[in-house]
Design a protein around this motif. Structure first.
Motif, PDB file in Angstrom:
ATOM      1  N   ARG A  75     -74.642  22.988  60.061  1.00  0.00           N
ATOM      2  CA  ARG A  75     -75.948  23.581  59.784  1.00  0.00           C
ATOM      3  C   ARG A  75     -76.298  23.493  58.294  1.00  0.00           C
ATOM      4  O   ARG A  75     -77.457  23.242  57.932  1.00  0.00           O
ATOM      5  N   LEU A  76     -75.309  23.674  57.424  1.00  0.00           N
ATOM      6  CA  LEU A  76     -75.576  23.520  55.989  1.00  0.00           C
ATOM      7  C   LEU A  76     -75.956  22.079  55.658  1.00  0.00           C
ATOM      8  O   LEU A  76     -76.876  21.843  54.858  1.00  0.00           O
ATOM      9  N   ALA A  77     -75.272  21.117  56.259  1.00  0.00           N
ATOM     10  CA  ALA A  77     -75.591  19.717  56.004  1.00  0.00           C
ATOM     11  C   ALA A  77     -77.021  19.399  56.437  1.00  0.00           C
ATOM     12  O   ALA A  77     -77.762  18.706  55.721  1.00  0.00           O
ATOM     13  N   ARG A  78     -77.402  19.931  57.566  1.00  0.00           N
ATOM     14  CA  ARG A  78     -78.767  19.694  58.050  1.00  0.00           C
ATOM     15  C   ARG A  78     -79.788  20.370  57.140  1.00  0.00           C
ATOM     16  O   ARG A  78     -80.823  19.787  56.799  1.00  0.00           O
ATOM     17  N   GLY A  79     -79.489  21.602  56.703  1.00  0.00           N
ATOM     18  CA  GLY A  79     -80.434  22.337  55.861  1.00  0.00           C
ATOM     19  C   GLY A  79     -80.586  21.748  54.474  1.00  0.00           C
ATOM     20  O   GLY A  79     -81.675  21.808  53.887  1.00  0.00           O
ATOM     21  N   PHE A  80     -79.507  21.176  53.935  1.00  0.00           N
ATOM     22  CA  PHE A  80     -79.550  20.660  52.568  1.00  0.00           C
ATOM     23  C   PHE A  80     -79.620  19.136  52.516  1.00  0.00           C
ATOM     24  O   PHE A  80     -79.517  18.550  51.435  1.00  0.00           O
ATOM     25  N   GLY A  81     -79.782  18.482  53.665  1.00  0.00           N
ATOM     26  CA  GLY A  81     -79.928  17.034  53.684  1.00  0.00           C
ATOM     27  C   GLY A  81     -78.677  16.289  53.252  1.00  0.00           C
ATOM     28  O   GLY A  81     -78.754  15.290  52.538  1.00  0.00           O
ATOM     29  N   ILE A  82     -77.529  16.763  53.701  1.00  0.00           N
ATOM     30  CA  ILE A  82     -76.250  16.147  53.328  1.00  0.00           C
ATOM     31  C   ILE A  82     -75.778  15.257  54.481  1.00  0.00           C
ATOM     32  O   ILE A  82     -75.661  15.728  55.612  1.00  0.00           O
ATOM     33  N   ALA A 132     -68.740  16.328  49.863  1.00  0.00           N
ATOM     34  CA  ALA A 132     -70.198  16.199  49.836  1.00  0.00           C
ATOM     35  C   ALA A 132     -70.872  17.571  49.810  1.00  0.00           C
ATOM     36  O   ALA A 132     -71.849  17.788  49.076  1.00  0.00           O
ATOM     37  N   LEU A 133     -70.377  18.510  50.609  1.00  0.00           N
ATOM     38  CA  LEU A 133     -70.908  19.870  50.589  1.00  0.00           C
ATOM     39  C   LEU A 133     -70.722  20.511  49.215  1.00  0.00           C
ATOM     40  O   LEU A 133     -71.635  21.156  48.679  1.00  0.00           O
ATOM     41  N   ALA A 134     -69.536  20.337  48.644  1.00  0.00           N
ATOM     42  CA  ALA A 134     -69.244  20.942  47.345  1.00  0.00           C
ATOM     43  C   ALA A 134     -70.167  20.397  46.261  1.00  0.00           C
ATOM     44  O   ALA A 134     -70.679  21.157  45.416  1.00  0.00           O
ATOM     45  N   GLU A 135     -70.392  19.106  46.285  1.00  0.00           N
ATOM     46  CA  GLU A 135     -71.240  18.491  45.267  1.00  0.00           C
ATOM     47  C   GLU A 135     -72.699  18.921  45.424  1.00  0.00           C
ATOM     48  O   GLU A 135     -73.358  19.302  44.453  1.00  0.00           O
ATOM     49  N   ALA A 185     -70.722  24.202  44.911  1.00  0.00           N
ATOM     50  CA  ALA A 185     -69.925  25.336  45.364  1.00  0.00           C
ATOM     51  C   ALA A 185     -68.521  24.875  45.707  1.00  0.00           C
ATOM     52  O   ALA A 185     -68.331  23.797  46.291  1.00  0.00           O
ATOM     53  N   VAL A 186     -67.537  25.668  45.350  1.00  0.00           N
ATOM     54  CA  VAL A 186     -66.199  25.441  45.877  1.00  0.00           C
ATOM     55  C   VAL A 186     -66.289  25.628  47.391  1.00  0.00           C
ATOM     56  O   VAL A 186     -66.756  26.665  47.870  1.00  0.00           O
ATOM     57  N   THR A 187     -65.873  24.621  48.132  1.00  0.00           N
ATOM     58  CA  THR A 187     -66.077  24.591  49.583  1.00  0.00           C
ATOM     59  C   THR A 187     -64.749  24.606  50.306  1.00  0.00           C
ATOM     60  O   THR A 187     -63.892  23.748  50.072  1.00  0.00           O
ATOM     61  N   LEU A 188     -64.561  25.597  51.170  1.00  0.00           N
ATOM     62  CA  LEU A 188     -63.397  25.673  52.043  1.00  0.00           C
ATOM     63  C   LEU A 188     -63.870  25.334  53.445  1.00  0.00           C
ATOM     64  O   LEU A 188     -64.549  26.124  54.086  1.00  0.00           O
ATOM     65  N   LEU A 189     -63.545  24.115  53.893  1.00  0.00           N
ATOM     66  CA  LEU A 189     -63.942  23.657  55.225  1.00  0.00           C
ATOM     67  C   LEU A 189     -62.809  23.980  56.186  1.00  0.00           C
ATOM     68  O   LEU A 189     -61.737  23.377  56.149  1.00  0.00           O
TER      69      LEU A 189
END
Length: 500
Positions: free
Chosen positions: A377-384, A396-399, A403-407
């Motif tokens: 959902r974050l990828a869709r919302g932010f165009g990632i 890609a999410l972190a960049e 944000a420091v991203t814990l997947l």
């Protein structure tokens, strides 16, 4: 710990041997370390160890293990031990008489029985391509037995660089003991699924040069290095002050789990802000306040202003667990995003951010802890662009979100906006339970409060402690058990325990 490819591992071994350490000494170190870990893993649960020994050095490692286990041992060898060469031949010569050895061209289901622990020493890092029929038979029968398997270095059938089971078959291990450095294939392709729990044995290789390798894997040695240490005369306000903004009428338990985890991780002070009074008892050590709620039982917009004094008294904030979905939450999120210190967003806070990407603005450090659905959902919302490679996706999410991203997931990935990433080595399937992520939120939040200057390191440490808590709990674990188990993991690392 740096992740390396097979060629780098070969080079490091050759350099170490050239410097005066014999190849057999390296094999002994690997086997002795693996035997110690296997004994800890086994406890008193097994009646017999069955060692599957191939003809190379991986088989030699397994033969060293066979000589050191404190239970009856049967070795099924793919070729006569008299035909082994080099270090593996020496390991065969050193086998004690009580180890029973059978040369077997193939196995069948009767070769394993309940109470067996299988040690996989068939194929090592040199394997690539198609399995020979003999090895395919060994692997398929071992997998079909239903008995736990411990793999030496990496599961047989897995390509050490790509992680792919090139022949469509690979050992499905409960535990993999890898030697020297973790291999790239453990974290890609079929590697995470087939390797099970991961442990690392130091065999005395040279340090990897800067720039060599493929990112980091986080092991117990890293946890010992990163765990915050405190002076004897410290007081609570210097051990981290965490604010948790969590819960709703429907999900009050999420807030309680996060708060318990934060306290057990060691934060000096934990404040819990909720829009309702929880249905569960709260620890007496927790500071609790009920904030304005809307009709749906979520935080109301008025809560944003009333949170200000608690935000000003905090060194880190963790928010989003059990928030639900209410109209006032956007204002609360906006207020939290103004917090100058580390802010961890989880669960419903991430879902809200994915719907309202324009809210993303930060003066301080942002840490996000999405599971795969929230990450989508974050990828869709932010165009990632989404990637099937979890490491690429986390980076890609972190960049994009800075944000420091814990997947979350098997082999949790922690990525930083500057391109650093780390794969967690701890954890087990028992953590796939409702509320487990809320405990992770509280654990990481507490560490961020203790060391707000090291968000990437503290997030990676929190993931490792949470995974180790799951391993300590085992089958039948529920999220309510986890805070106490996190405490055991923290205590073990702080005391320098070798059990991890």
């Amino acid at each position: 710990m740096r992740i390396i490819d097979v060629e780098t591992m070969r080079r490091l071994e050759a350099e170490t041997i050239a410097a005066g350490t014999s190849g057999y000494r390296l094999m002994r170190r690997a086997g002795e370390g693996a035997a110690e870990l296997i004994r800890e893993f086994a406890g008193n649960r097994f009646r017999r160890a069955v060692v599957l020994a191939g003809g190379g050095n991986n088989g030699g490692d397994a033969l060293v293990v066979a000589a050191l286990l404190d239970m009856p041992v049967t070795v099924y060898a793919t070729r006569p031990l008299t035909e082994l060469r080099g270090e593996a031949r020496q390991a065969a010569r050193d086998l004690p008489d009580h180890v029973h050895v059978e040369e077997r061209t193939e196995l069948d289901d009767s070769d394993f029985r309940p109470g067996d622990l299988i040690v996989d020493g068939l194929l090592g890092t040199g394997f690539a391509g198609e399995l020979r029929p003999q090895f395919r038979n060994y692997i398929e029968v071992a997998n079909r037995s239903g008995q736990p398997v411990v793999a030496m270095d990496l599961p047989s059938g897995i390509n050490g660089d790509t992680g792919v089971a090139d022949s469509g078959a690979a050992v499905e291990a409960a535990l993999t003991v890898t030697f020297g450095y973790p291999k790239r294939g453990l974290f890609h392709g079929d590697g995470p699924r087939c390797s099970g729990r991961l442990r690392l044995v130091d065999i005395g290789l040279n340090a990897v040069e800067p720039g060599v390798g493929y990112g980091e894997a986080f092991f117990a040695a890293d946890a010992r290095r990163e765990l915050p240490r405190f002076a004897f005369d410290i007081h609570k306000n210097l051990r981290g002050r965490l604010l948790i903004a969590a819960g709703s009428r429907e999900y009050s338990g999420a807030a309680v789990l996060a708060a318990n985890a934060a306290l057990r991780t060691g934060a000096g002070m934990v404040r819990l802000a909720m829009p309702v009074s929880p249905r569960l008892p709260l620890p007496a050590a927790l500071i609790f306040r009920e904030f304005p709620a809307g009709r749906e039982g979520c935080f109301a917009a008025e809560a944003a202003r009333e949170l200000t004094p608690w935000l000003e008294a905090s060194s880190a904030v963790a928010a989003g667990s059990g928030w639900g979905d209410g109209p006032g939450l956007a204002e609360v999120l906006e207020r939290l995003l103004d917090f100058p210190g580390p802010l961890l967003l989880d669960a419903d806070a991430l879902n809200l951010l994915s719907r309202r990407p324009e809210l993303r603005r930060r003066r301080g450090t942002l840490v996000i802890t999405p599971h795969p659905g929230e990450a989508h959902r974050l990828a869709r919302g932010f165009g990632i662009p989404e990637s099937a490679d979890r490491i690429e996706f986390a980076c890609a999410l972190a960049e994009r979100l800075h944000a420091v991203t814990l997947l979350k997931g098997a082999r949790t990935v922690v990525a930083a906006p500057d391109g650093r990433w780390s794969v967690n080595s701890s954890g087990c399937a028992d953590l796939a339970a409702a509320g487990s992520g809320d405990v992770l939120s509280g654990t990481v939040g507490a560490l961020l409060a203790m060391r707000p200057d090291a968000p990437f390191e503290m997030t990676a440490l929190g993931a490792w402690l949470h995974g180790m808590a799951g391993e300590l709990g085992g089958r039948g674990l529920i999220a309510d058990d986890l805070p106490g188990l996190v405490r055991l993991a923290v205590g073990g690392i702080a005391a320098g325990s070798a059990s991890f």
